[in-house]
Design an enzyme around this catalytic site. Structure first.
Site, PDB file in Angstrom:
ATOM      1  N   ALA A  84      -1.885   0.736  -1.531  1.00 33.98           N
ATOM      2  CA  ALA A  84      -2.435   2.252  -2.406  1.00 33.98           C
ATOM      3  C   ALA A  84      -1.548   2.022  -3.901  1.00 33.98           C
ATOM      4  CB  ALA A  84      -1.936   3.278  -1.541  1.00 33.98           C
ATOM      5  N   GLY A 141      -2.462  -0.654   1.858  1.00 33.18           N
ATOM      6  CA  GLY A 141      -3.734  -0.272   2.102  1.00 33.18           C
ATOM      7  C   GLY A 141      -4.847  -1.213   1.858  1.00 33.18           C
ATOM      8  N   GLU A 188      -5.289  -2.612   5.278  1.00 33.89           N
ATOM      9  CA  GLU A 188      -6.226  -1.431   5.929  1.00 33.89           C
ATOM     10  C   GLU A 188      -7.407  -1.421   5.652  1.00 33.89           C
ATOM     11  OE1 GLU A 188      -3.025   1.458   4.887  1.00 33.89           O
ATOM     12  OE2 GLU A 188      -2.332   1.489   6.987  1.00 33.89           O
TER      13      GLU A 188
HETATM   14  N1  CO8 Z   1       0.450   0.074  -6.847  1.00 30.25           N
HETATM   15  C1  CO8 Z   1       0.413   0.095  -8.195  1.00 30.25           C
HETATM   16  N2  CO8 Z   1       0.538  -0.973  -9.159  1.00 30.25           N
HETATM   17  C2  CO8 Z   1       0.753  -2.173  -8.495  1.00 30.25           C
HETATM   18  C3  CO8 Z   1       0.706  -2.391  -7.056  1.00 30.25           C
HETATM   19  C4  CO8 Z   1       0.407  -1.308  -6.053  1.00 30.25           C
HETATM   20  N3  CO8 Z   1       0.271  -1.527  -4.949  1.00 30.25           N
HETATM   21  N4  CO8 Z   1       0.744  -3.771  -7.089  1.00 30.25           N
HETATM   22  C5  CO8 Z   1       0.880  -4.372  -7.940  1.00 30.25           C
HETATM   23  N5  CO8 Z   1       0.924  -3.499  -9.091  1.00 30.25           N
HETATM   24  C6  CO8 Z   1       0.909  -3.685 -10.378  1.00 30.25           C
HETATM   25  C7  CO8 Z   1       2.479  -3.727 -10.988  1.00 30.25           C
HETATM   26  O1  CO8 Z   1       3.175  -2.645 -10.958  1.00 30.25           O
HETATM   27  C8  CO8 Z   1       2.444  -4.844 -12.068  1.00 30.25           C
HETATM   28  O2  CO8 Z   1       1.860  -3.778 -13.163  1.00 30.25           O
HETATM   29  P1  CO8 Z   1       2.597  -3.722 -14.731  1.00 30.25           P
HETATM   30  O3  CO8 Z   1       2.261  -5.129 -15.289  1.00 30.25           O
HETATM   31  O4  CO8 Z   1       2.206  -2.681 -15.369  1.00 30.25           O
HETATM   32  O5  CO8 Z   1       4.131  -3.830 -14.360  1.00 30.25           O
HETATM   33  C9  CO8 Z   1       1.015  -5.539 -11.855  1.00 30.25           C
HETATM   34  O6  CO8 Z   1       0.296  -4.820 -10.739  1.00 30.25           O
HETATM   35  C10 CO8 Z   1       1.393  -6.754 -11.500  1.00 30.25           C
HETATM   36  O7  CO8 Z   1       2.352  -6.706 -10.347  1.00 30.25           O
HETATM   37  P2  CO8 Z   1       3.877  -7.629 -10.185  1.00 30.25           P
HETATM   38  O8  CO8 Z   1       4.269  -7.841 -11.575  1.00 30.25           O
HETATM   39  O9  CO8 Z   1       4.617  -7.282  -9.236  1.00 30.25           O
HETATM   40  O10 CO8 Z   1       3.047  -8.980  -9.746  1.00 30.25           O
HETATM   41  P3  CO8 Z   1       3.421 -10.254  -8.953  1.00 30.25           P
HETATM   42  O11 CO8 Z   1       2.802 -11.461  -9.046  1.00 30.25           O
HETATM   43  O12 CO8 Z   1       5.028 -10.457  -9.198  1.00 30.25           O
HETATM   44  O13 CO8 Z   1       3.627  -9.581  -7.451  1.00 30.25           O
HETATM   45  C11 CO8 Z   1       2.759  -8.273  -5.385  1.00 30.25           C
HETATM   46  C12 CO8 Z   1       2.292  -9.055  -6.651  1.00 30.25           C
HETATM   47  C13 CO8 Z   1       3.077  -9.122  -4.482  1.00 30.25           C
HETATM   48  C14 CO8 Z   1       1.197  -7.821  -5.068  1.00 30.25           C
HETATM   49  C15 CO8 Z   1       3.554  -7.216  -5.963  1.00 30.25           C
HETATM   50  O14 CO8 Z   1       3.045  -6.569  -6.982  1.00 30.25           O
HETATM   51  C16 CO8 Z   1       3.396  -6.324  -4.865  1.00 30.25           C
HETATM   52  O15 CO8 Z   1       4.414  -6.480  -4.031  1.00 30.25           O
HETATM   53  N6  CO8 Z   1       2.995  -5.057  -4.822  1.00 30.25           N
HETATM   54  C17 CO8 Z   1       3.122  -3.976  -3.919  1.00 30.25           C
HETATM   55  C18 CO8 Z   1       2.593  -4.407  -2.672  1.00 30.25           C
HETATM   56  C19 CO8 Z   1       2.898  -3.045  -1.940  1.00 30.25           C
HETATM   57  O16 CO8 Z   1       3.918  -2.785  -1.355  1.00 30.25           O
HETATM   58  N7  CO8 Z   1       1.617  -2.416  -1.096  1.00 30.25           N
HETATM   59  C20 CO8 Z   1       1.652  -1.243  -0.426  1.00 30.25           C
HETATM   60  C21 CO8 Z   1       1.652  -0.097  -1.177  1.00 30.25           C
HETATM   61  S1  CO8 Z   1       1.694   1.495  -0.040  1.00 30.25           S
HETATM   62  C22 CO8 Z   1       0.368   1.585   0.728  1.00 30.25           C
HETATM   63  O17 CO8 Z   1      -0.641   0.854   0.704  1.00 30.25           O
HETATM   64  C23 CO8 Z   1       0.066   2.741   1.660  1.00 30.25           C
HETATM   65  C24 CO8 Z   1      -1.056   2.646   2.448  1.00 30.25           C
HETATM   66  C25 CO8 Z   1      -1.757   3.937   2.550  1.00 30.25           C
HETATM   67  C26 CO8 Z   1      -3.178   4.309   2.884  1.00 30.25           C
HETATM   68  C27 CO8 Z   1      -4.100   3.486   2.003  1.00 30.25           C
HETATM   69  C28 CO8 Z   1      -5.552   3.531   2.635  1.00 30.25           C
HETATM   70  C29 CO8 Z   1      -6.669   2.645   2.059  1.00 30.25           C
END
Ligand code: CO8
Length: 293
Positions: free
Chosen positions: A101, A144, A147
């Site tokens: 998400a 998500g 999921e």
């Molecule tokens: N939300 C918003 N932005 C994101 C997300 C996210 N989940 N994941 C990545 N991004 C963005 C980053 O903020 C970044 O943007 P910016 O350049 O503007 O700073 C860009 O994508 C690239 O990300 P990174 O610089 O972090 O890239 P890396 O290669 O270092 O890492 C990862 C990639 C491993 C994917 C890392 O970005 C990460 O850990 N992301 C978050 C993953 C996470 O925690 N997901 C769970 C979110 S909570 C959730 O999903 C609840 C579910 C609820 C129900 C959903 C129903 C379908």
């Protein structure tokens, strides 16, 4: 990528040898699925009877914002009502299926608005789709994203895919099936480990644990998913829907109830033209002609 609704798409349809009916169906599909901001929608397969939804927020690793999920929902509505579509594939990019998400969109939400507004309640649309949906997962399927993949009927993974429920790192828990659907695929110990540590698993591990059914080289994944979707779409849509309903009900029912439900649906197929046609075609050594009736 060729977007449904584009002028080029329409000209390909018009100049093809396909029948006028197919043209009309495609035009209707195009007019109802063009204009999306966060997803791309295309028809695929030799008979153009597979719909491909590509999540398309590359700068955010396909993070699932509300707008994207509403578009997926609207696309599924029109695909469900389109008799020319027999199966659906959902994919992302080679870097990310979806990184969960959208954390930026969610970060300032308060409990009372989540609770009162039933936050994310409408994100389950994929799991109620009557037509079969295949997730083709390359790159990250986190939170998500994992999921969403699990809401699909079949998951295929690219060899570099990573699956995880990292919500614990953000001070929250999975909210769309991570604690419920995961346990049914990988068992309690592995599901608990993934949800409590936030650790990711590889596509090989996901296949070994039963979360995904096949792993392909990343570049071949989407084509392989489309091939499988074409095979599904070559069957009677009516009987495919009944079969999908029977399998999904195994999640909800005891074995006795499930076996009873399956038997009743099996009996029901004997009220359909397609069951008669399928068995007659076998005996007459010819290909069946399905009518979904
Ligand atoms: N939300 C918003 N932005 C994101 C997300 C996210 N989940 N994941 C990545 N991004 C963005 C980053 O903020 C970044 O943007 P910016 O350049 O503007 O700073 C860009 O994508 C690239 O990300 P990174 O610089 O972090 O890239 P890396 O290669 O270092 O890492 C990862 C990639 C491993 C994917 C890392 O970005 C990460 O850990 N992301 C978050 C993953 C996470 O925690 N997901 C769970 C979110 S909570 C959730 O999903 C609840 C579910 C609820 C129900 C959903 C129903 C379908």
């Amino acid at each position: 990528m060729l977007k449904v609704g584009s002028r080029f798409f329409r000209s390909v349809v018009n100049s093809s040898n396909n029948s006028q009916i197919l043209s009309v169906q495609l035009a209707r599909f195009a007019s109802t699925t063009s204009g999306y901001e966060h997803i791309l929608v295309e028809r695929k397969g030799e008979k153009q009877n597979v719909a491909l939804i590509t999540l398309n927020r590359p700068k955010a690793f396909n993070a699932l914002c509300d707008g994207l999920m509403k578009e997926v929902s609207n696309a599924l509505d029109s695909m469900e009502n389109d008799s020319g579509i027999g199966a659906i594939v959902i994919t992302g990019s080679e870097r990310a299926f979806a990184a969960g998400a959208d954390i930026k969109e969610m970060k300032d939400r308060r409990f009372e608005e989540c609770y009162s507004g039933n936050f994310l309640n409408h994100w389950n649309r994929v799991s109620s789709c009557k037509k079969p949906v295949i997730a083709a997962v390359n790159g990250y399927a986190l939170g998500g994203g994992c999921e969403l993949a699990m809401m699909c009927d079949i998951i295929y993974a690219g060899d570099k895919a990573k699956f995880g429920q990292p919500e614990i790192n953000l001070g929250t828990i999975p909210g769309a099936g991570g604690t419920q659907r995961l346990i049914r695929s990988v068992g309690k110990s592995k599901a608990m480990e993934m949800c409590l540590t936030g650790n990711q698993i590889t596509s090989e591990e996901a296949e070994k644990f039963g979360l995904v059914s096949k792993v392909f080289p990343a570049a071949e994944l989407v084509d392989e998913a489309i091939k499988s979707a074409e095979k599904i779409a070559s069957h009677s849509q009516l009987i495919v829907a009944m079969c999908k309903e029977a399998v999904n009900n195994a999640y909800e029912m005891s074995l006795t109830e499930g076996l009873h439900f399956e038997k009743r649906l099996f009996h029901t197929t004997f009220a359909t033209n397609d069951r008669k046609e399928g068995m007659t075609a076998f005996v007459e050594k010819r290909t069946p002609k399905w009518t979904s009736s």
